[in-house]
Design a protein around this motif. Structure first.
Motif, short mmCIF file in Angstrom:
data_model
loop_
_atom_site.label_atom_id
_atom_site.label_comp_id
_atom_site.label_asym_id
_atom_site.label_seq_id
_atom_site.Cartn_x
_atom_site.Cartn_y
_atom_site.Cartn_z
N PHE A 1 35.08 52.89 37.97
CA PHE A 1 35.00 51.57 36.89
C PHE A 1 35.21 49.90 37.82
N TRP B 1 44.06 41.54 45.59
CA TRP B 1 44.79 42.19 43.99
C TRP B 1 46.20 42.29 44.25
N GLU C 1 41.53 52.82 50.04
CA GLU C 1 40.28 52.80 49.78
C GLU C 1 39.39 53.58 49.33
N ALA C 2 38.60 52.52 48.64
CA ALA C 2 37.26 53.09 47.68
C ALA C 2 36.41 54.15 48.95
N GLY D 1 43.00 50.46 39.61
CA GLY D 1 43.80 49.61 38.99
C GLY D 1 45.52 49.86 38.21
N GLY E 1 39.28 53.03 42.83
CA GLY E 1 39.54 51.67 42.40
C GLY E 1 40.29 51.90 40.97
N ASP F 1 43.03 53.50 44.64
CA ASP F 1 43.70 51.61 44.67
C ASP F 1 43.85 51.47 45.43
N LEU F 2 42.70 50.32 46.53
CA LEU F 2 43.29 49.34 47.83
C LEU F 2 44.89 48.72 47.41
N TYR G 1 46.61 41.49 35.30
CA TYR G 1 46.12 42.25 35.58
C TYR G 1 46.80 43.33 34.78
#
Ligand SMILES: C[S@@+](CC[C@H](N)C(=O)[O-])C[C@H]1O[C@@H](n2cnc3c(N)ncnc32)[C@H](O)[C@@H]1O
Length: 231
Positions: free
Chosen positions: A135, A32, A119-120, A73, A71, A92-93, A39
């Motif tokens: 999402f 990512w 991390e989530a 983004g 997460g 977000d990671l 992205y």
């Protein structure tokens, strides 16, 4: 024709063809981090469906809510939510996603999300949260039950978990086969191929009650699910 799933495999396929994926670090974070700049530039695939989703989310929020988005983004949704609630923490990671999210924030600090790399399933300061959003995330994590248990634990009784994530087990066989090929070639990140029924069962096992499930636009592979922690 490419599948109308929420994740745009074409962009990742194209970008990875130009770099040496065999030598690249293929952890989820590295994946990512590498894809974050592209992205960030990617337009929303279906603006009408996105606006419908946002309207539904906004209708569930109160001005006193503490919201966590996991997460997140590059933070577009978190920035839209922040002005109507007490505060938003968005995690977000990927350090690169968080760097871009922070660079896009500005203006009134009270209406700006706090962006954190996490991390989530990590415990996040500011809990308990009234609302936790995820999402296009749950199909990407290592272990869905661990993430849902963490969300349940960090949520105030009566709070809501709001998810929209792709359920590829409900997709045609050819589409699942294509995703498996892209994963094997390391062009796509690791994806959990789950069905809407399995995702629902995961939420119920974690202790949530399902409040609503619906779809936006033509996409029937990414259910929008609102689940409530009993009061
Ligand atoms: C498909 S993007 C979705 C981003 C944003 N939620 C949206 O809807 O545009 C998936 C995001 O999840 C993040 N991610 C993947 N695995 C994660 C994990 N285990 N914990 C936290 N974030 C993760 C990625 O870094 C990426 O930013």
């Amino acid at each position: 024709m490419y599948p109308a799933v929420s994740y745009d495999w074409r962009i990742h396929a194209a970008s990875n063809l130009t770099c040496n994926v065999k030598e690249a670090d293929m952890t989820a974070q590295a994946f990512w981090d590498r894809h974050a700049p592209k992205y960030a530039k990617k337009p929303i695939a279906d603006v009408t469906a996105y606006e419908e989703k946002l309207t539904c989310v906004m209708a569930l929020l109160r001005s006193t809510d503490r919201v966590l988005e996991i997460g997140c983004g590059t933070g577009g949704t978190a920035r839209k939510i922040a002005p109507v609630v007490a505060n938003v923490t968005a995690t977000d990671l990927s350090a690169e996603m968080i760097r871009i999210a922070r660079s896009r924030s500005g203006g009134d600090a009270a209406e700006t999300p706090e962006f954190l790399q996490a991390e989530a399933a990590q415990d996040i300061p500011g809990q308990p949260f009234e609302v936790i959003c995820a999402f296009s995330l749950l199909h990407l994590v290592d272990d869905i039950p661990t993430v849902l248990d963490a969300a349940f634990h960090q949520m105030k009784p009566g709070g809501r978990f709001i998810s929209k994530t792709v359920c590829l087990k409900d997709a045609p066989r050819w589409m699942r086969a294509m995703v498996r090929v892209l994963m094997a070639a390391r062009i796509a990140p690791h994806v959990i191929i789950l069905s809407r029924a399995e995702l629902t069962r995961h939420l119920i096992r974690a202790g949530f009650e399902i409040e609503q499930t619906r779809y936006f636009g033509k996409n029937r592979l990414s259910p929008f699910i609102v689940a409530r922690k009993p009061a």
